[in-house]
Design a protein around this motif. Structure first.
Motif, PDB file in Angstrom:
ATOM      1  N   MET A  98       0.808  -1.212   0.000  1.00 52.14           N
ATOM      2  CA  MET A  98       0.000   0.000   0.000  1.00 52.14           C
ATOM      3  C   MET A  98       0.846   1.269   0.000  1.00 52.14           C
ATOM      4  O   MET A  98       0.336   2.352  -0.238  1.00 52.14           O
ATOM      5  N   ALA A  99       2.121   1.152   0.298  1.00 48.02           N
ATOM      6  CA  ALA A  99       2.980   2.332   0.388  1.00 48.02           C
ATOM      7  C   ALA A  99       3.178   2.962  -0.986  1.00 48.02           C
ATOM      8  O   ALA A  99       3.188   2.281  -2.008  1.00 48.02           O
ATOM      9  N   GLN A 100       3.340   4.266  -0.986  1.00 43.22           N
ATOM     10  CA  GLN A 100       3.646   5.023  -2.196  1.00 43.22           C
ATOM     11  C   GLN A 100       5.157   5.275  -2.188  1.00 43.22           C
ATOM     12  O   GLN A 100       5.679   5.864  -1.242  1.00 43.22           O
ATOM     13  N   TRP A 101       5.857   4.850  -3.243  1.00 45.59           N
ATOM     14  CA  TRP A 101       7.316   4.957  -3.287  1.00 45.59           C
ATOM     15  C   TRP A 101       7.776   5.961  -4.337  1.00 45.59           C
ATOM     16  O   TRP A 101       7.244   6.006  -5.446  1.00 45.59           O
ATOM     17  N   PHE A 102       8.780   6.747  -3.947  1.00 38.04           N
ATOM     18  CA  PHE A 102       9.376   7.754  -4.811  1.00 38.04           C
ATOM     19  C   PHE A 102      10.897   7.607  -4.732  1.00 38.04           C
ATOM     20  O   PHE A 102      11.424   7.141  -3.727  1.00 38.04           O
ATOM     21  N   VAL A 103      11.582   8.014  -5.797  1.00 40.56           N
ATOM     22  CA  VAL A 103      13.045   7.987  -5.805  1.00 40.56           C
ATOM     23  C   VAL A 103      13.582   9.355  -6.195  1.00 40.56           C
ATOM     24  O   VAL A 103      12.899  10.157  -6.825  1.00 40.56           O
ATOM     25  N   ALA A 111      15.278   6.172  -1.990  1.00 41.69           N
ATOM     26  CA  ALA A 111      13.839   5.934  -2.125  1.00 41.69           C
ATOM     27  C   ALA A 111      13.157   6.291  -0.813  1.00 41.69           C
ATOM     28  O   ALA A 111      13.732   6.121   0.262  1.00 41.69           O
ATOM     29  N   VAL A 112      11.945   6.805  -0.923  1.00 47.83           N
ATOM     30  CA  VAL A 112      11.135   7.075   0.263  1.00 47.83           C
ATOM     31  C   VAL A 112       9.771   6.439   0.040  1.00 47.83           C
ATOM     32  O   VAL A 112       9.191   6.554  -1.039  1.00 47.83           O
ATOM     33  N   GLY A 113       9.310   5.724   1.051  1.00 47.93           N
ATOM     34  CA  GLY A 113       8.002   5.087   0.991  1.00 47.93           C
ATOM     35  C   GLY A 113       7.094   5.692   2.040  1.00 47.93           C
ATOM     36  O   GLY A 113       7.482   5.820   3.201  1.00 47.93           O
ATOM     37  N   VAL A 114       5.889   6.073   1.634  1.00 43.15           N
ATOM     38  CA  VAL A 114       4.945   6.742   2.532  1.00 43.15           C
ATOM     39  C   VAL A 114       3.704   5.879   2.679  1.00 43.15           C
ATOM     40  O   VAL A 114       3.130   5.420   1.690  1.00 43.15           O
ATOM     41  N   LEU A 115       3.308   5.673   3.914  1.00 37.76           N
ATOM     42  CA  LEU A 115       2.071   4.958   4.209  1.00 37.76           C
ATOM     43  C   LEU A 115       1.450   5.597   5.438  1.00 37.76           C
ATOM     44  O   LEU A 115       2.012   5.512   6.538  1.00 37.76           O
ATOM     45  N   GLY A 116       0.320   6.248   5.238  1.00 33.42           N
ATOM     46  CA  GLY A 116      -0.327   6.949   6.346  1.00 33.42           C
ATOM     47  C   GLY A 116       0.582   8.037   6.883  1.00 33.42           C
ATOM     48  O   GLY A 116       1.201   8.777   6.120  1.00 33.42           O
ATOM     49  N   PRO A 117       0.726   8.112   8.201  1.00 30.17           N
ATOM     50  CA  PRO A 117       1.561   9.170   8.777  1.00 30.17           C
ATOM     51  C   PRO A 117       3.051   8.825   8.807  1.00 30.17           C
ATOM     52  O   PRO A 117       3.855   9.609   9.283  1.00 30.17           O
TER      53      PRO A 117
END
Length: 204
Positions: A98-103, A111-117
């Motif tokens: 479910m995480a949103q990943w960006f590079v 890379a950074v992965g965001v999930l909720g807070p």
């Protein structure tokens, strides 16, 4: 990406008296000439070659950067302070949890992965066999919006540690003279895969 037509076909605008190879670059479509008269607040940094819209400045976030800042619920300047610029969606991570990943970086270095807070930092994916850690259950340190806002130096230190480790793995392509990620480097040719594909006969 052009905010009018949505195409990624924008080039930087060069203002002032053209010098050197400005005319040649303009003819090749690498830059656009903006003229010598610049009115404060009326100059754009980019022009879309598809629809002609003059837009933006170099300090504006890209669509992906704006999305990442929105997911983290911070202002773009706060994102830049802790994690830098150049963020884009990580294509290899689509469909991974479910995480949103960006590079960020070219080649990708962080890379950074965001999930909720929560968000976690990781090396970019280099192959289909490896997976990113889960921001909620992974063993890697996770951060929150508050960390990014109130302790950006801690986030930046961890980000730089990951990015510098990744950079140490880069190889230099002997053809284009650019740093190349190891997964895109053809060691037997001492060149990046893109150059080998483009100039394959030259390596025989």
């Amino acid at each position: 990406m052009c905010p009018e037509c949505g195409k990624e076909d924008s080039v930087p605008v060069v203002y002032g008296m053209p010098v050197g190879d400005d005319f040649e670059q303009a003819e090749r479509g690498v830059v656009a000439l903006g003229g010598c008269v610049m009115m404060p607040g009326e100059t754009a940094d980019f022009v879309c070659r598809s629809c002609g819209l003059e837009w933006g400045s170099a300090s504006d976030p890209t669509a992906d950067e704006a999305e990442l800042a929105g997911l983290l619920d911070v202002e773009y300047v706060d994102l830049v302070c802790a994690l830098g610029t150049g963020w884009r969606r990580e294509p290899m991570s689509r469909g991974e949890g479910m995480a949103q990943w960006f590079v960020s970086g070219e080649p990708a270095q962080l890379a950074v992965g965001v999930l909720g807070p929560w968000f976690v930092l990781d090396r970019p994916l280099t192959g289909w066999g490896r997976r990113h850690p889960d921001p909620l259950t992974g063993e890697e340190p996770r951060f929150s919006r508050d960390d990014l806002l109130h302790q950006p130096h801690l986030v930046a230190e961890m980000a730089e540690a990951i990015a510098s480790g990744r950079r140490r793995s880069f190889r230099w392509c002997r053809t284009c003279r650019r740093p190349t990620a190891p997964e895109a480097f053809v060691a037997s040719k001492s060149s990046c895969a893109q150059c080998v594909a483009a100039f394959g006969d030259a390596y025989e």
